[in-house]
Design a protein around this motif. Structure first.
Motif, PDB file in Angstrom:
ATOM      1  N   GLU A  88       0.828  -1.208   0.000  1.00  0.00           N
ATOM      2  CA  GLU A  88       0.000   0.000   0.000  1.00  0.00           C
ATOM      3  C   GLU A  88       0.860   1.255   0.000  1.00  0.00           C
ATOM      4  O   GLU A  88       0.543   2.242  -0.671  1.00  0.00           O
ATOM      5  CB  GLU A  88      -0.933  -0.006   1.207  1.00  0.00           C
ATOM      6  CG  GLU A  88      -2.042  -1.025   1.097  1.00  0.00           C
ATOM      7  CD  GLU A  88      -2.856  -1.159   2.372  1.00  0.00           C
ATOM      8  OE1 GLU A  88      -3.837  -1.938   2.358  1.00  0.00           O
ATOM      9  OE2 GLU A  88      -2.524  -0.492   3.370  1.00  0.00           O
ATOM     10  N   SER A  89       1.957   1.244   0.770  1.00  0.00           N
ATOM     11  CA  SER A  89       2.858   2.399   0.771  1.00  0.00           C
ATOM     12  C   SER A  89       3.543   2.571  -0.574  1.00  0.00           C
ATOM     13  O   SER A  89       3.597   3.679  -1.122  1.00  0.00           O
ATOM     14  CB  SER A  89       3.920   2.251   1.875  1.00  0.00           C
ATOM     15  OG  SER A  89       3.385   2.515   3.142  1.00  0.00           O
ATOM     16  N   THR A 142       1.322   3.853  -3.395  1.00  0.00           N
ATOM     17  CA  THR A 142       0.654   5.136  -3.189  1.00  0.00           C
ATOM     18  C   THR A 142       0.695   5.956  -4.474  1.00  0.00           C
ATOM     19  O   THR A 142       1.693   5.955  -5.195  1.00  0.00           O
ATOM     20  CB  THR A 142       1.347   5.920  -2.055  1.00  0.00           C
ATOM     21  OG1 THR A 142       1.149   5.214  -0.825  1.00  0.00           O
ATOM     22  CG2 THR A 142       0.784   7.327  -1.914  1.00  0.00           C
ATOM     23  N   ARG A 175      -2.988   6.062  -0.387  1.00  0.00           N
ATOM     24  CA  ARG A 175      -2.275   4.790  -0.311  1.00  0.00           C
ATOM     25  C   ARG A 175      -2.901   3.770  -1.263  1.00  0.00           C
ATOM     26  O   ARG A 175      -4.081   3.855  -1.612  1.00  0.00           O
ATOM     27  CB  ARG A 175      -2.313   4.254   1.123  1.00  0.00           C
ATOM     28  CG  ARG A 175      -1.410   5.027   2.076  1.00  0.00           C
ATOM     29  CD  ARG A 175      -1.659   4.659   3.530  1.00  0.00           C
ATOM     30  NE  ARG A 175      -1.488   3.242   3.801  1.00  0.00           N
ATOM     31  CZ  ARG A 175      -0.333   2.646   4.046  1.00  0.00           C
ATOM     32  NH1 ARG A 175       0.784   3.367   4.040  1.00  0.00           N
ATOM     33  NH2 ARG A 175      -0.275   1.350   4.304  1.00  0.00           N
ATOM     34  N   HIS A 214       2.574   9.278   2.356  1.00  0.00           N
ATOM     35  CA  HIS A 214       2.350   7.852   2.147  1.00  0.00           C
ATOM     36  C   HIS A 214       1.897   7.120   3.406  1.00  0.00           C
ATOM     37  O   HIS A 214       1.640   5.914   3.341  1.00  0.00           O
ATOM     38  CB  HIS A 214       3.638   7.198   1.640  1.00  0.00           C
ATOM     39  CG  HIS A 214       4.092   7.683   0.300  1.00  0.00           C
ATOM     40  ND1 HIS A 214       4.437   8.989   0.055  1.00  0.00           N
ATOM     41  CD2 HIS A 214       4.270   7.019  -0.880  1.00  0.00           C
ATOM     42  CE1 HIS A 214       4.807   9.114  -1.209  1.00  0.00           C
ATOM     43  NE2 HIS A 214       4.712   7.935  -1.793  1.00  0.00           N
ATOM     44  N   GLY A 215       1.842   7.789   4.539  1.00  0.00           N
ATOM     45  CA  GLY A 215       1.471   7.120   5.779  1.00  0.00           C
ATOM     46  C   GLY A 215       1.650   8.048   6.956  1.00  0.00           C
ATOM     47  O   GLY A 215       2.015   9.223   6.806  1.00  0.00           O
ATOM     48  N   GLY A 255       4.751   4.370   5.809  1.00  0.00           N
ATOM     49  CA  GLY A 255       5.129   5.492   4.961  1.00  0.00           C
ATOM     50  C   GLY A 255       6.550   5.329   4.477  1.00  0.00           C
ATOM     51  O   GLY A 255       7.426   4.867   5.210  1.00  0.00           O
TER      52      GLY A 255
END
Length: 807
Positions: A37-38, A41, A50, A353-354, A711
């Motif tokens: 997911e990171s 993104t 993300r 990203h997080g 992230g």
């Protein structure tokens, strides 16, 4: 499609493959979802989302998150019997949700239904995320789901999701639900779970007269930032809206004939009250989504914007290393794009990203701006404006310590106050511990260094003489006021600080935190003082007088700066530079024993604290500290700095210093491999490649053990690009010339890139074996002086110089 395997992909050995400009993941692995997911993104410098699957909600496996640059909120929590305040980059309403099921059945997700295939492809060149998943159906058929996602690079307020459904087997009726979800919290980092993460309030939803359009409005709880989202759903079927608390929901029913594809497009607009030229964010979002073209047109304009951006920024590096560098550049540009130039934001250490580090701004711009300076200087200038707008807050922080000048915070957020947490959790011991990293006052030197580097690369004397001079004067003033004369040593000393290492924040057994005479802090302070004195003397007289008057600079201050810049104490022990005064008296750590017991000892501080010990007792560093000097300064400049301070720094001493810390560093930061790779490439090439590889694989292999899922590490990614651009070429922009001193690594001996330099667009440099080629595009600009070690070659517009590189 097959790809080139990427090595070092973590404990399972499974990871992405890269083939040219794509980054691919095959198969569904829940344990890897946060990392994927990171790394998947998508963003445009204004906001990012993300790479979570749209049919999945936040849980222990998945974490969808959408973040707008500079959107912070401050909450107070009860932790370990204390009330602590933290400011977070806010996880905004989730625009992704789009789930589906066989009518009357359960919603399909890879965690709850059989998956026949699952493939994710990050298309770097056009900035698209593609996923293909096959869901097994009860009758033996398969539902094939293909999605394309973009966060628009041409229009920073738009995002879009195309979903294609194809049924193999008997025809079935599908129910599709799309939503804007305002029930989200900040819960993406386990260590912060005890902290209040509910930042959104007053969530309202509704529909409009426009067919297929819903909206959501909310506010952040304390910063009172208003956010407006509008979503348009398009399909070859009727769209109905459903009212739910804090969710704007739409439903459609479709019946794809076997082998035929049904397409559902979701287009979203996002605005906040922080945007320039904004009235009501929701009105803006509704107007924008109504005027947005269809998915194909959005995709075409988005791809064009990315194509232009790649031309301005890309490195040309062959092989697997080139693929990784392109991924790094992709994520840098998604965080800091030309759209960033219009915003009041800094460099978030973990990108957009997080939620690690709460989205705060550290010194990471030190590793990011040198690359941007030579490609997107307007973005660098905007990031420096972020620091200038917070100069008053930095001056107030210095006054609170009883000093003049400016003390920039170690962690910065919305308004420039110190955002470093008071407590941090050690996950190994479960204990909340005091956090003293706010004593890293060297962040001010990083700000000054970035100002100087930007102005050297661009020739922007307006900024240097204006905001740049103002910031540098106040940073220099703080260092001069922080230095105290020690009559016994006959030198000035800076006490009570923490250096880049971070593991050492106090002397063993000391009641108060802080260390004396951190070598990195003192040498960079001397550099700031020296450069600021040079700048003051070079300023036009009217501007110099203006600056002196506005700062209230006293007549004797420049003379004191001169004295301090020549007499700051740099400690040594056993023929090497000491990290700080007293470092040589610390105990040696049993490195072999700890590696045997724990295998991964990157976070040695947590290991020792859980054992009831402290890293403060040992010669053990988290990351490069003294060696950061070799990252910032060329060998000749570093020798000159030490000479000015009254020390002799010869090659033998520096080499011994490199060896000493190389064997006593646990590399608990992704920046550490980068800095060591840079220093060794210049000092001892045979040992450099292992660290270069670590810098390249830090995030894709998640070498820090789960942190990338929170992230990406933006400084390390941008620094790896700059390692090729400046580290291996020895490129310096100084004295109005482009200076080069290449050190080709056998493993990376052929590469090229284009830069913007003093108004020249697209100056192309290429290194092949022992030949350096510099091509200057045609323009009305003047000659560029290219310095190659002891040679100076003027290269004019429309000309190409080919220079032999000798060892």
């Amino acid at each position: 499609m097959t790809g080139v395997g990427v090595t070092g992909m973590g404990p399972t050995g499974m990871g992405p493959t890269s083939m040219g400009p794509t980054w691919e993941y095959d198969g569904y692995r829940p344990e890897e979802e946060r990392l994927r997911e990171s790394l998947c993104t998508l963003g445009n410098g204004y906001f990012a989302t993300r790479g979570a699957l749209p049919e999945c909600t936040a849980d222990d496996i998945h974490y969808p998150g959408t973040y707008v640059a500079g959107c912070y909120d401050r909450l107070t929590s009860e932790v370990a019997g204390r009330r602590v305040e933290n400011e977070d980059m806010v996880n905004l309403p989730n625009w992704l949700p789009l789930r589906f099921r066989i009518a009357g059945g359960a919603w399909l997700t890879p965690d709850t239904a059989p998956v026949t295939e699952h493939h994710q492809v990050l298309h770097l060149d056009p900035g698209l995320l593609e996923r293909r998943t096959g869901y097994g159906l009860p009758d033996g058929g398969t539902l094939h789901v293909r999605q394309l996602r973009l966060v628009h690079m041409a229009d920073p307020h738009l995002a879009a999701l195309r979903t294609e459904f194809t049924v193999e087997g008997d025809d079935v009726e599908l129910e599709v639900e799309a939503a804007l979800d305002g029930r989200v919290t900040n819960a993406g980092v386990d260590r912060y779970r005890d902290l209040d993460g509910r930042h959104l309030t007053q969530v309202q939803t509704g529909t409009t007269a426009a067919p297929g359009t819903v909206w959501l409005r909310c506010h952040t709880r304390t910063s009172r930032i208003e956010c407006g989202l509008a979503a348009r759903l398009t399909a070859d079927a009727p769209v109905t809206a459903v009212y739910e608390p804090e969710r704007a929901v739409q439903h459609i029913r479709v019946r794809p004939a076997p082998g035929r594809t049904v397409t559902v497009d979701k287009t979203v607009a996002l605005y906040t009250s922080h945007d320039p030229a904004i009235g009501d964010p929701l009105d803006a979002a509704l107007d924008h989504v109504a005027a947005a073209p269809d998915f194909d047109a959005l995709r075409e304009a988005h791809a064009t914007a990315w194509e232009q951006l790649w031309r301005r920024t890309a490195l040309e590096v062959p092989g697997e290393e080139g693929s990784i560098l392109r991924l790094h550049l992709f994520h840098v540009l998604q965080t800091l794009s030309p759209h960033t130039a219009d915003l009041d934001v800094g460099v978030p250490a973990r990108g957009l990203h997080g939620e690690a580090y709460r989205g705060h701004v550290f010194w990471d711009e030190l590793f990011v701006l040198p690359y941007l300076n030579l490609h997107l200087p307007e973005v660098s200038r905007a990031l420096l404006h972020y620091r200038h707008r917070r100069l008053d807050a930095a001056c107030q922080a210095a006054r609170e310590l009883g000093r003049r000048g400016a003390l920039y915070p170690w962690q910065s957020g919305s308004d420039g106050r110190e955002e470093t947490q008071q407590l941090h959790l050690n996950p190994r011991s479960g204990r909340w511990l005091p956090d003293h990293t706010r004593l890293q006052h060297h962040v001010g030197s990083a700000v000054a260094y970035n100002i100087w580097q930007y102005c050297e690369a661009t020739g922007d004397t307006d900024f240097l003489h204006g905001e740049g001079a103002e910031m540098m004067l106040h940073i220099a003033r703080f260092w001069a006021d922080s230095a105290h004369y020690d009559a016994h040593l006959g030198r000035h000393r800076i006490r009570g600080v923490v250096g880049p290492d971070e593991y050492h924040d106090a002397y063993p057994g000391a009641e108060a935190p802080g260390l004396d005479d951190n070598a990195y802090t003192n040498v960079t302070a001397a550099w700031v003082l020296t450069r600021t004195l040079e700048l003051l003397s070079a300023l036009p007289e009217p501007r110099r007088q203006e600056l002196i008057e506005s700062a209230g600079l006293e007549e004797d201050e420049p003379a004191r700066w001169e004295a301090v810049s020549r007499t700051l104490h740099v400690p040594f022990h056993d023929g090497v530079i000491s990290q700080f005064e007293g470092y040589g008296d610390l105990a040696e750590l049993d490195w072999h024993g700890y590696r045997m017991r724990y295998d991964d000892i990157r976070r040695l501080d947590r290991i020792l604290e859980a054992e009831g010990d402290t890293v403060n007792r040992y010669k053990a560093s988290k990351q490069a500290d003294v060696l950061m000097l070799g990252y910032l300064f060329s060998a000749s400049e570093l020798r000159s700095l030490f000479h000015r301070l009254g020390y002799r720094l010869d090659e033998r001493t520096w080499s011994a210093t490199v060896d000493h810390y190389l064997h006593r560093t646990s590399h608990g930061s992704t920046l550490s491999g980068l800095v060591h790779g840079w220093v060794l490439a210049r000092a001892r090439r045979a040992d450099a490649w292992a660290f270069v590889q670590e810098a390249l694989s830090g995030d894709i292999a998640d070498l820090q053990g789960g942190t990338t899922g929170e992230g990406i590490h933006l400084g390390a990614m941008a620094g790896s690009l700059d390692l090729v651009q400046r580290g291996l070429t020895g490129l310096e922009t100084r004295g109005g010339a482009l200076c080069l001193d290449p050190v080709p690594l056998p493993e990376l001996s052929s590469y090229g890139f284009s830069i913007r330099y003093h108004g020249h667009w697209g100056v192309h440099l290429r290194l092949r074996s022992s030949l350096l080629e510099i091509a200057v595009p045609s323009s009305d600009r003047g000659l560029i002086d290219v310095c190659l070690r002891d040679r100076v070659v003027p290269v004019g517009p429309g000309e190409t110089a080919r220079l032999a590189v000798t060892e």
